[in-house]
Design an enzyme around this catalytic site. Structure first.
Site, short mmCIF file in Angstrom:
data_model
loop_
_atom_site.label_atom_id
_atom_site.label_comp_id
_atom_site.label_asym_id
_atom_site.label_seq_id
_atom_site.Cartn_x
_atom_site.Cartn_y
_atom_site.Cartn_z
N ASN A 61 0.80 -1.23 0.00
CA ASN A 61 0.00 0.00 0.00
C ASN A 61 0.84 1.29 0.00
O ASN A 61 0.54 2.23 -0.71
CB ASN A 61 -0.99 -0.01 1.16
N GLY A 66 1.96 -5.69 7.60
CA GLY A 66 0.93 -6.34 6.81
C GLY A 66 -0.27 -6.71 7.67
O GLY A 66 -0.51 -6.11 8.72
N SER A 67 -1.00 -7.71 7.24
CA SER A 67 -2.25 -8.08 7.90
C SER A 67 -1.99 -8.78 9.22
O SER A 67 -0.95 -9.41 9.43
CB SER A 67 -3.08 -8.98 6.99
N GLU A 92 3.98 -4.93 12.57
CA GLU A 92 3.14 -3.75 12.36
C GLU A 92 1.94 -4.19 11.54
O GLU A 92 2.06 -4.44 10.34
CB GLU A 92 3.93 -2.64 11.65
N LEU A 93 0.76 -4.27 12.17
CA LEU A 93 -0.36 -4.99 11.58
C LEU A 93 -1.53 -4.06 11.27
O LEU A 93 -1.34 -2.89 10.98
CB LEU A 93 -0.75 -6.13 12.52
N GLY A 94 -2.73 -4.60 11.29
CA GLY A 94 -3.90 -3.86 10.82
C GLY A 94 -4.47 -2.89 11.84
O GLY A 94 -3.96 -2.72 12.95
N CYS A 143 -3.21 1.24 6.85
CA CYS A 143 -3.51 0.65 8.15
C CYS A 143 -4.09 1.66 9.12
O CYS A 143 -4.80 1.30 10.06
CB CYS A 143 -2.25 0.00 8.75
N GLU A 196 -11.64 -4.75 9.32
CA GLU A 196 -10.81 -3.82 8.57
C GLU A 196 -11.18 -3.94 7.09
O GLU A 196 -11.15 -5.03 6.53
CB GLU A 196 -9.33 -4.13 8.77
N PHE A 252 -10.00 -1.89 4.18
CA PHE A 252 -8.94 -1.66 3.20
C PHE A 252 -9.53 -1.30 1.84
O PHE A 252 -9.14 -1.82 0.79
CB PHE A 252 -8.00 -2.86 3.10
#
Length: 484
Positions: free
Chosen positions: A153, A229-230, A251-253, A285, A379, A381
């Site tokens: 992204n 990512g997710s 580092e996630l959603g 995110c 989430e 997106f």
């Protein structure tokens, strides 16, 4: 001279030099489907070999003077400045970003490199108190080899924000960019550091599938994993990395709340809502995923948001007037459509939008969303604003804290004290009083709580903790005469 000439990278992988591989993956312009080339596709054997090479190269890199390592980053800054327009063009084509977002991304990536110029010369430890005649030192040392698995992204920025400081602190890096944006999030970075004079074997760029990512998480020569990512994939990566006791940053959603109090300026609030919900088609995110609006201004503000959404232009982001580009692919567009349809079935009202065509999804506004609606906690997106009414500050706090995510929150109010009091009760890693939820300045420690991450941080003062490890060293004039 072009930075990312296709003849250099087409069908290749990078280990300090460009080499052929048997497996390839097509690079496509998201908006048109036009083929832009083919990336090399790495397998687990490429990862194993990269790990061995990186371990050796890292020792030589750390043995250099800090001035020599610093010079690489000074050159990297010059290269990005020279090739900004080309990087912007690749981000627009490969990730579907509009020009505004792509320009911002290149500038923030450039700022990361500027920050890294100073890292090799920063304080590398501290002298600790101890007994007389003895020196006690806590030293920061490189981790060794850092594996970076980056998303599509913000492809350039979210890769380079880990790659650059990891290298600056003396590590080697193996980067697996998302295969859908491997040129602007992988090969571009390889070229920047290649031209900047980074020693061979220190940076490896290995696009690939889940098997490639798994190989990175379990390889014994890789000491740390930096993943963006997710949440679902992050859980798997964390479990795999635990098998070899790697340091892991996830580092996630996020399902981020933007709270609009009844004393907010309606026009400013509407602008913050549409920016937070629709920037990069909602594929961030930190996107404002739950827009909580006080019931006293709910209808007026909802109508104002719909007015602004009607002005959006959906289309190919290479065209100047376009404000909403495509999602990363048709699969994601269909997923968003299904989420919107499910939300409507559970009582939400579709105020505008709701249709998909290929990779494009119309910017949409859903109102009357209640907490038992699936889209309240999912989430998205995608370019969907979810409007939720509330009546009291405590209700807003409760609604914002519902769910497993805890990344970002914003509060719009004319009473800063009230906003701060409310904000202190939100379980988030990023909090903005009088701003929407999407914000990053490279010098801030970035990360979330709960399912938004594993309590690690990246950026600014957090980078030293993320990419180094402590060693305690004591020094005495002679060995003690112990009683045993």
């Amino acid at each position: 001279m072009s930075l990312i000439t296709q003849s250099i990278w087409n069908g290749k992988l990078f280990n300090g030099t460009w080499f052929d591989t048997e497996n390839h993956y097509s690079v496509e312009e998201v908006a048109t489907g036009e083929t832009l080339g083919k990336i090399g596709y790495a397998d687990k054997y490429n990862v194993i070999e990269a790990g061995k090479q990186a371990q050796k190269a890292q020792k030589d890199w750390w043995a250099l003077s800090y001035q020599e390592r610093q010079t690489v980053f000074e050159r990297a800054v010059e290269i990005v400045v020279e090739h900004q327009a080309e990087l912007v063009e690749w981000i627009v084509k490969e990730s579907g970003s509009i020009g505004l977002k792509a320009n911002f991304e290149v500038n923030i990536a450039l700022q990361v490199l500027k920050n890294c110029v100073a890292l090799p010369s920063m304080d590398q430890g501290t002298v600790l108190p101890t007994s007389n005649g003895k020196v006690s030192i806590a030293k920061r040392l490189p981790l060794g080899v850092v594996g970076v698995i980056s998303p599509f992204n913000f492809p350039l920025y979210l890769a380079i924000r880990a790659v650059a400081p990891a290298l600056a602190f003396g590590n080697a890096v193996i980067l697996k960019p998302d295969e859908r944006t491997a040129v602007c999030s992988g090969y571009a970075i390889a070229r920047i550091f290649e031209l900047a004079g980074l020693p061979k074997g220190l940076l490896h760029v290995l696009p690939g599938n889940a098997e490639t990512g798994e190989a990175i998480t379990i390889d014994p020569n890789i000491n740390s994993i930096q993943f963006t990512g997710s949440t679902a994939v992050g859980r798997t990566i964390g479990a795999n990395a635990g098998k070899t006791l790697k340091k892991v940053s996830l580092e996630l959603g996020g399902k981020n709340s933007l709270i609009i109090l009844e004393d907010a300026n309606i026009e400013l609030a509407a602008k913050n809502i549409v920016w937070g919900a629709f920037l990069h088609s909602g594929q961030i995110c930190m996107t404002s995923g739950k827009i909580l609006i006080h019931q006293n201004i709910y209808t007026e503000l909802k109508n104002k948001v719909v007015e602004k959404v009607k002005e959006f232009v959906v289309g190919n982001p290479t065209q100047e007037n376009v404000t909403i580009g495509p999602l990363i692919n048709e699969k994601q567009s269909l997923r968003v459509k299904q989420l919107v349809n499910d939300a409507i079935e559970h009582g939400a009202i579709l105020e505008i939008g709701g249709n998909s065509k290929g990779a494009f999804f119309e910017p949409s506004v859903l109102s009357a969303v209640k907490q038992d609606n699936p889209i309240f906690s999912e989430e998205i997106f995608g370019p969907v604003a979810v409007l939720i009414p509330f009546s009291t500050d405590q209700e807003a706090i409760d609604l914002a804290n519902m769910g497993d995510y805890g990344l970002s929150a914003g509060i719009i109010t004319s009473n800063v004290g009230r906003g701060m009091k409310l904000g202190q009760q939100l379980k988030v890693g990023l909090l903005h009083i009088n701003d929407q939820t999407v914000s990053d300045e490279t010098l801030n420690p970035f990360g979330g709580y709960g399912s938004s991450g594993n309590s690690t941080r990246i950026g600014g003062p957090a980078n030293a903790d993320e990419f180094t490890q402590w060693q305690w060293m004591t020094i005495q004039a002679e060995a003690p005469n112990y009683q045993f």
